[in-house]
Scaffold this motif. Structure first.
Motif, PDB file in Angstrom:
ATOM      1  N   PHE A  11       0.992  -1.153   0.085  1.00 33.12           N
ATOM      2  CA  PHE A  11       0.059  -0.103  -0.083  1.00 33.12           C
ATOM      3  C   PHE A  11       0.835   1.233   0.193  1.00 33.12           C
ATOM      4  N   GLN A  12       1.975   1.417   0.950  1.00 36.65           N
ATOM      5  CA  GLN A  12       2.978   2.634   0.953  1.00 36.65           C
ATOM      6  C   GLN A  12       3.609   2.636  -0.226  1.00 36.65           C
ATOM      7  N   SER A  43      -3.190  -6.136  -1.314  1.00 38.75           N
ATOM      8  CA  SER A  43      -3.256  -6.033   0.243  1.00 38.75           C
ATOM      9  C   SER A  43      -4.257  -6.910   0.531  1.00 38.75           C
ATOM     10  N   ASN A  57      -5.794  -6.041   3.381  1.00 38.96           N
ATOM     11  CA  ASN A  57      -6.607  -5.079   3.881  1.00 38.96           C
ATOM     12  C   ASN A  57      -7.521  -4.503   3.125  1.00 38.96           C
ATOM     13  N   ASP A 105      -9.727  -2.035   3.098  1.00 36.51           N
ATOM     14  CA  ASP A 105      -9.643  -0.733   3.038  1.00 36.51           C
ATOM     15  C   ASP A 105      -8.663   0.076   2.328  1.00 36.51           C
ATOM     16  N   GLU A 106      -7.420  -0.692   2.424  1.00 36.61           N
ATOM     17  CA  GLU A 106      -6.381  -0.514   1.698  1.00 36.61           C
ATOM     18  C   GLU A 106      -6.826  -0.627   0.242  1.00 36.61           C
ATOM     19  N   CYS A 107      -7.383  -1.806  -0.231  1.00 33.19           N
ATOM     20  CA  CYS A 107      -7.393  -2.216  -1.458  1.00 33.19           C
ATOM     21  C   CYS A 107      -8.549  -1.241  -2.034  1.00 33.19           C
ATOM     22  N   GLU A 136      -8.863   1.929  -1.342  1.00 28.74           N
ATOM     23  CA  GLU A 136      -8.393   3.201  -1.464  1.00 28.74           C
ATOM     24  C   GLU A 136      -7.500   3.057  -2.598  1.00 28.74           C
TER      25      GLU A 136
END
Lengths: 211, 366
Positions: free
Chosen positions: B84-85, B104, B106, B108-110, B112
């Motif tokens: 993600f980063q 990811s 996660n 939420d990260e996906c 985003e």
């Protein structure tokens, strides 16, 4: 010779005067896997994978598909896992004898089942077992391909047959299902087959709760 | 055709070194730099690029991004935890982005990343394997064209060896899954193993059926490898959104001898069997149903490896994930072969499978 009945006929029946046609328990690959479990050569049993497919022309009535065929696989899995079921999930296609099932035993051995009686009629019977241990595995699934591992293949203009012949069969078996059945009948004849209800009542109850 | 410059951010994903090696052979890509922050992985990367002194190596991907801001693309090949980063940093430099495996775990990260991608004026693709495997490609073509009628059931195995001895980072729950989440109540095993490693079965099923997943039930057996921190077995079933039942086995149950060298106990690297039952017929495709079986000295597992060794013609350049990515940059494709959305949809099924294993219940995907 004891009376032979189908598993669905054994539900609720007690006594030792009958043998159930729990064919998968008598499948030579299953017997071999169980031997390796008992002698520890492959280590601890972890997971069991069954793949059982037949052409639609051999499809059973739904009740027998579930309470004979599926039940027989679940019985065989318990025979080798030697533990109590804690869960069973059945995922069946509508109006067809196709299902996937997942089960867990108390000892954390898992069971995966593909049971399909809707193959085209040109296909042969297919029956695989995978027994995964922590130090090995036992299977009759070939490394490459889709059909059964060894035996004979005979074909003519009408189709293809896969024939199983081992050292103790009087008559060659038309595929793995017939092979299991022959081994079962041989054990009955020798009075070595398992008698009575075994765990059929409990497994039938498990199926009826899961379907 | 234009040759594109690419940099590689991280090689924690076991496929990243393979992509590095393949890109050397592809006339469309020039790898100019690579980065890895982990000491051991950095040494691996250094060794695998020793014959390519023109590739600059970095310990920090940000430093690499800064010094090579003129390149066309970045391949994000790190552990999932860093994806993600690295994606956010790559966007700052307006790179075209190719991400490995799960974007990811996660969700939420996906979401985003997908939100950012939707207004990003560069291309983003993602590694979801198997689209270019000829057997599976042909199976899909026949199924989509209606040759076997309507699909009644779909079964797919992706049973592989366990890569964790050679890639210990791949068995670290935080690096792999993103956080330590027990597999089951009171279990010593965590999420982040065989399920996390295999997003492509769900993508393949969506690609073949054109349907989304609706329900998911899963089990995970006692680990064959008790010393792992993550699961090595799972079996998953459920229904697609049109009621068709599916089954996936994405396990690491093809045994290898334990240790840093790859030595097989089970002689086959990967079982990838697709079975589709339709109203008018049946198709079964075996990824390993090749014309040639090889067993001999000099393979990864001496004398015992059954490897993918196909006496076939060289692939067309577009018929690979990186070839398709180059075609995207050329403008010859308008969409990636597989992108963030496809990876996200796979991640949803994988997380549902984990939730089902934990709760023992069927999970309904909304």
């Amino acid at each position: 010779m004891k009376q032979i009945i189908m598993p669905h006929e054994a539900v609720g029946r007690h006594g030792e005067d009958f043998c159930q046609a729990l064919y998968w328990r008598y499948f030579p690959i299953m017997k071999r896997a169980r031997n390796y479990k008992l002698n520890g050569k492959c280590g601890n049993l972890c997971s069991l994978r069954f793949a059982a497919s037949r052409p639609a022309k051999k499809a059973l009535p739904e009740n027998e598909f579930l309470y004979d065929h599926l039940l027989s696989i679940l019985d065989a899995a318990q025979y080798i896992a030697e533990s109590n079921y804690v869960s069973l999930h059945i995922n069946k296609a509508e109006n067809k004898n196709i299902l996937f099932a997942l089960a867990m035993f108390e000892n954390e051995v898992s069971v995966e089942i593909e049971l399909n009686e809707a193959l085209p009629d040109t296909m042969p019977d297919i029956a695989f077992l995978w027994a995964n241990f922590d130090a090995g595995c036992v299977t009759n699934q070939p490394l490459i391909g889709y059909l059964n591992y060894e035996g004979l293949l005979q074909a003519d203009a009408s189709g293809m047959r896969m024939i199983c012949k081992d050292s103790i069969q009087a008559v060659p078996a038309e595929g793995p299902y017939e092979w299991m059945k022959q081994r079962f009948l041989l054990d009955v004849e020798r009075d070595e087959a398992f008698a009575g209800n075994l765990n059929t009542d409990a497994i039938a109850e498990l199926i009826s709760r899961s379907i | 055709m234009r040759r594109y410059k690419i940099i590689v951010a991280g090689c924690g994903c076991p496929h990243a070194p393979l992509f590095l090696a393949r890109m050397r052979d592809m006339r469309r890509w020039e790898v100019v730099a690579a980065s890895e922050s982990d000491d051991k992985l950095f040494e691996t990367m250094k060794n695998s690029t020793a014959d390519l002194p023109d590739i600059k190596l970095y310990r920090d991907h940000k430093e690499m991004f800064k010094r090579h801001s003129d390149v066309d693309a970045v391949l994000i090949g790190s552990d999932n935890f860093y994806h993600f980063q690295m994606f956010l940093d790559a966007v700052q430099y307006k790179f075209n982005i190719f991400m490995m495996k799960v974007i990811s775990m996660n969700e939420d990260e996906c979401r985003e990343m997908i939100r950012i991608k939707n207004s990003y004026d560069r291309h983003v693709a993602c590694e979801l394997e198997l689209h270019f495997r000829p057997q599976l490609h042909e199976a899909r073509r026949r199924i989509v064209s209606g040759e076997i009628g309507d699909i009644e059931a779909i079964y797919l195995t992706n049973v592989s060896l366990c890569p964790i001895d050679r890639y210990p980072n791949w068995g670290d729950p935080v690096l792999s899954y993103g956080s330590r989440v027990p597999l089951k109540p009171n279990s010593k095993f965590c999420r982040g193993g065989a399920i996390t490693d295999h997003p492509h079965p769900y993508d393949l099923i969506r690609w073949i059926t054109g349907r989304d997943f609706a329900t998911v039930s899963a089990v995970s057996a006692r680990n064959q490898m008790q010393d792992l921190a993550v699961e090595d077995h799972a079996a998953i079933t459920g229904k697609m959104d049109n009621g068709v039942p599916f089954f996936v086995n994405p396990s690491y149950t093809n045994l290898v001898e334990r240790g840093p060298d790859l030595r097989f106990i089970w002689p086959k690297v990967l079982e990838c069997n697709l079975k589709v039952t339709g109203t008018k017929g049946y198709i079964s495709a075996d990824f390993f149903n090749h014309a040639c079986t090889t067993c001999g000295h000099g393979f990864a597992s001496p004398d015992r490896a059954l490897v993918e060794d196909v006496p076939s013609a060289r692939e067309e350049i577009d018929d690979s994930l990186m070839g398709a990515f180059a075609a995207l940059l050329d403008g010859r494709r308008t969409t990636p072969e597989t992108g963030l959305e496809e990876s996200y949809q796979a991640v949803r099924v994988m997380n549902a499978a984990y939730d089902s294993i934990y709760s023992g219940k069927e999970i309904v995907l909304k």
